[in-house]
Design a protein around this motif. Structure first.
Motif, mmCIF file in Angstrom:
data_model
loop_
_atom_site.group_PDB
_atom_site.id
_atom_site.type_symbol
_atom_site.label_atom_id
_atom_site.label_comp_id
_atom_site.label_asym_id
_atom_site.label_seq_id
_atom_site.Cartn_x
_atom_site.Cartn_y
_atom_site.Cartn_z
ATOM 1 N N UNK A 110 53.020 42.010 38.636
ATOM 2 C CA UNK A 110 52.411 43.145 37.946
ATOM 3 C C UNK A 110 52.517 42.997 36.442
ATOM 4 N N UNK A 111 51.409 43.282 35.760
ATOM 5 C CA UNK A 111 51.472 43.450 34.302
ATOM 6 C C UNK A 111 51.894 44.892 34.068
ATOM 7 N N UNK A 112 52.913 45.104 33.248
ATOM 8 C CA UNK A 112 53.388 46.470 33.021
ATOM 9 C C UNK A 112 53.304 46.820 31.536
ATOM 10 N N UNK A 113 53.326 48.123 31.269
ATOM 11 C CA UNK A 113 53.099 48.605 29.900
ATOM 12 C C UNK A 113 54.194 48.150 28.925
ATOM 13 N N UNK A 151 58.746 38.196 30.491
ATOM 14 C CA UNK A 151 58.058 38.576 29.249
ATOM 15 C C UNK A 151 56.753 37.797 29.130
ATOM 16 N N UNK A 152 55.866 38.314 28.290
ATOM 17 C CA UNK A 152 54.596 37.625 28.047
ATOM 18 C C UNK A 152 54.834 36.203 27.562
ATOM 19 N N UNK A 153 55.799 36.035 26.650
ATOM 20 C CA UNK A 153 56.064 34.696 26.093
ATOM 21 C C UNK A 153 56.527 33.747 27.202
ATOM 22 N N UNK A 154 57.407 34.230 28.071
ATOM 23 C CA UNK A 154 57.930 33.377 29.146
ATOM 24 C C UNK A 154 56.821 32.938 30.094
ATOM 25 N N UNK A 155 55.930 33.864 30.445
ATOM 26 C CA UNK A 155 54.830 33.520 31.351
ATOM 27 C C UNK A 155 53.862 32.557 30.653
ATOM 28 N N UNK A 156 53.605 32.788 29.356
ATOM 29 C CA UNK A 156 52.744 31.852 28.599
ATOM 30 C C UNK A 156 53.301 30.429 28.688
ATOM 31 N N UNK A 216 44.250 39.850 35.495
ATOM 32 C CA UNK A 216 43.038 39.565 34.718
ATOM 33 C C UNK A 216 43.299 39.368 33.227
ATOM 34 N N UNK A 217 44.313 40.050 32.696
ATOM 35 C CA UNK A 217 44.550 39.916 31.243
ATOM 36 C C UNK A 217 46.003 39.643 30.941
ATOM 37 N N UNK A 218 46.225 38.893 29.875
ATOM 38 C CA UNK A 218 47.597 38.642 29.428
ATOM 39 C C UNK A 218 48.265 39.962 29.040
ATOM 40 N N UNK A 219 49.554 40.072 29.318
ATOM 41 C CA UNK A 219 50.308 41.258 28.897
ATOM 42 C C UNK A 219 51.607 40.799 28.230
ATOM 43 N N UNK A 220 52.291 41.719 27.599
ATOM 44 C CA UNK A 220 53.573 41.372 26.965
ATOM 45 C C UNK A 220 54.734 41.488 27.937
ATOM 46 N N UNK A 221 54.493 42.184 29.063
ATOM 47 C CA UNK A 221 55.585 42.414 30.027
ATOM 48 C C UNK A 221 55.030 42.330 31.448
ATOM 49 N N UNK A 258 50.220 55.020 34.361
ATOM 50 C CA UNK A 258 50.069 54.156 33.184
ATOM 51 C C UNK A 258 51.204 53.156 33.024
ATOM 52 N N UNK A 259 52.048 53.050 34.034
ATOM 53 C CA UNK A 259 53.161 52.085 33.933
ATOM 54 C C UNK A 259 52.688 50.666 34.263
ATOM 55 N N UNK A 260 51.892 50.568 35.326
ATOM 56 C CA UNK A 260 51.350 49.267 35.713
ATOM 57 C C UNK A 260 49.933 49.158 35.164
ATOM 58 N N UNK A 261 49.618 47.991 34.556
ATOM 59 C CA UNK A 261 48.283 47.800 33.978
ATOM 60 C C UNK A 261 47.371 47.069 34.958
ATOM 61 N N UNK A 262 47.963 46.170 35.710
ATOM 62 C CA UNK A 262 47.194 45.378 36.680
ATOM 63 C C UNK A 262 48.208 44.733 37.629
#
Ligand code: FAD
Ligand code: MLT
Ligand code: ZN
Length: 479
Positions: free
Chosen positions: A235-238, A265-270, A284-289, A319-323
């Motif tokens: 899950x991408x989270x806010x 974290x977004x950096x770790x997944x990147x 679908x989209x990159x997130x920070x968390x 609004x906690x989970x984005x995708x």
């Protein structure tokens, strides 16, 4: 890094006595054969040793230990050599001998009725998991190094990993131990009992002792019913608070279903996507968390899929989970887990990184991640905080990656500043500077300030009582 000396050869009388006890497979003295055991996984330490002792049985180990003790030769136990804190690496003096448990790798007994297995210390963790699967059971300890780390190593470090949130640390999975004391005496404590209050629990002293009190040679481990239903969601989270809120939603709905709850974290997944072949972003989209949640049940119709969908829907609305992506097959679930499990390797490939294996009460995790990330970014401009890990038990790896294109050596020279910066915040939040990797050699100098006074003194007395000559893994754990 201190100078590495040429190893001092073992005294001739000791060498010939060891050869007689261990045979040709049990003693390596060729520098080429020894070399891989002298450096740690992270490349922080390069030690020296005149030999590797590789006993094929507990009796052979006990005999070798008696000989080393008589000649006052220090011993460094080694399992899979995946320690994150230099725990299994000899020092640079060339006077410590590595004792590898690799040949002690048999499964002595396995019993699906008692739900126990009795295995030797050198058995690789993955082989223990497979053996449990073979009798339709589960051995739940799971970590990125499971293909190499051994049962003796995970018990000696009281390893945690991904499933602590449900099954506890290695300690909770152990019922009995066989141990060899520093003078070569053998304690046969291989009792497969759920209840056994017979005096001091020596077995628990050896768990987490990191080889400083003696050797673990075999263990009785607990098994559990195998999972018959499993769901994995990525899950991408806010933000960090949303990650914690999602954990609470799953836990409150069905605590028993949550087998792992990992923050990324977004950096770790990147970095995982950049460096590890086959790893791709499943949302679908990159997130920070992000969060990876693993639900499992031994009940074949546990309804985990509707549970996952209902909780994620609520969290999306809030609004906690984005995708979110839910694995549709065994292969997809494994692919989602790979994004998480390849984090250490991806960080290694990116350059130098400093690890902070810290824990705080679960409720303080968001604050800890935020405060530490900001403090680290200010301490070393351009550096990249990579917090990730076991959110469900409050254990986050608050790692810091070097600035892109920077000098790795200059960055690593700041290691202690970086660890101090994180530890100061962790201390304020009531946490620990060493959650699951242990103290090893890396963190001995932190013991005085964190565990000083009566607690450290009691540890020193225990060490002196069991190992009066100080021959077991010197320079580790205790300052
Ligand atoms: P070693 O590294 O060989 O030894 C570890 C310590 O135990 C040393 O002090 C050694 O002297 C002592 N020791 C080993 N065997 C014995 C024995 N039989 N008797 C007495 N002392 C012994 N750790 C976690 O807790 N959670 C994780 O999620 C996790 N993920 C990891 C991911 C990767 C990619 C890597 C490389 C490591 C990870 N680790 C993790 C750290 C490491 O895998 C664990 O500490 C593991 O328990 C070490 O097992 P080992 O057999 O490699 O032990
Ligand atoms: C993990 O959980 O992957 C390791 O314990 C953490 C690390 O490599 O820092
Ligand atoms: Zn970990």
């Amino acid at each position: 890094m201190p100078d590495t000396h040429a190893p001092a050869p073992l005294p001739a009388a000791l060498l010939s006595a060891l050869q007689a006890v261990l045979g040709p497979k049990g003693l390596l003295t060729d520098p080429g054969d020894i070399a891989p055991a002298l450096a740690d996984w992270r490349g922080l330490y390069q030690g020296a040793s005149p030999a590797i002792i590789r006993p094929g049985s507990t009796q052979e180990l006990a005999a070798a230990v008696r000989l080393c003790a008589r000649h006052e030769v220090a011993m460094v136990p080694q399992g899979g050599n995946t320690s994150m804190v230099g725990g299994a690496t000899p020092d640079e003096s060339g006077r410590q001998v590595v004792v590898s448990l690799a040949r002690l790798n048999r499964i002595r007994a396995i019993d699906p009725v008692d739900m126990t297995m009795t295995v030797e210390a050198g058995l690789v963790l993955k082989a223990a998991q497979d053996a449990a699967t073979g009798v339709d059971c589960l051995f739940p300890l799971s970590l990125g190094a499971e293909g190499t780390a051994t049962i003796g190593g995970v018990l000696s470090t009281n390893a945690g990993g991904n499933t602590t949130v449900r099954y506890g640390n290695a300690r909770e999975l152990m019922l009995g131990l066989e141990m060899v004391l520093p003078d070569g005496q053998v304690i046969d404590g291989l009792r497969a009992l759920r209840k056994d209050n017979t005096g001091y629990a020596l077995r628990h002293l050896f768990v987490g002792a990191e080889g400083t009190l003696g050797f673990i040679t075999a263990a009785v481990l607990r098994m559990f019913p195998r999972a018959r239903e499993n769901e994995v969601a990525f899950c991408a989270v806010r933000d960090e608070e949303a990650a914690l809120a999602l954990f609470r939603r799953f836990r409150d709905r069905d605590e028993g279903a949550v087998r792992a709850f990992e923050y990324l974290s977004g950096v770790g997944v990147d970095l995982a996507v950049k460096h590890i072949e086959g790893v791709t972003l499943p949302v679908s989209e990159r997130a920070d968390h992000y969060v990876l949640v693993d639900l499992a049940s031994s009940r074949p119709e546990a309804g985990l899929r509707p549970l996952a969908e209902a909780v994620l829907e609520e969290a999306l609305e809030a609004g906690e989970v984005l995708d979110a992506a839910i694995g549709e097959s065994e292969g997809q679930r494994a692919a989602l887990w790979r994004i998480r499990e390849e984090h250490p390797e991806a960080q290694k490939r990116e350059g130098a990184s400093v690890k902070n294996d810290v824990s705080v009460p679960v409720s303080r995790v968001p604050e800890m991640i935020r405060r530490c990330s900001a403090a680290l970014a200010a301490l070393i401009p351009g550096s990249r905080p990579v917090p990730f890990g076991h959110m469900g038990d409050g254990n986050i790896h608050m790692n810091l990656e070097q600035p892109e294109g920077g000098d790795p050596a200059a960055f690593l020279a700041r290691s202690h500043d970086i660890m101090d910066c994180v530890n100061e915040i962790v201390r304020e939040l009531g946490g620990s500077f060493s959650a699951e990797h242990g103290i090893g050699r890396l963190k001995t100098d932190m013991m005085e300030s964190w565990r000083g006074g009566a607690e450290l003194e009691a540890m020193r007395r225990i060490k002196a009582a069991l190992d009066p000559a100080g021959l077991m893994n010197p320079g580790k754990v205790l300052p």
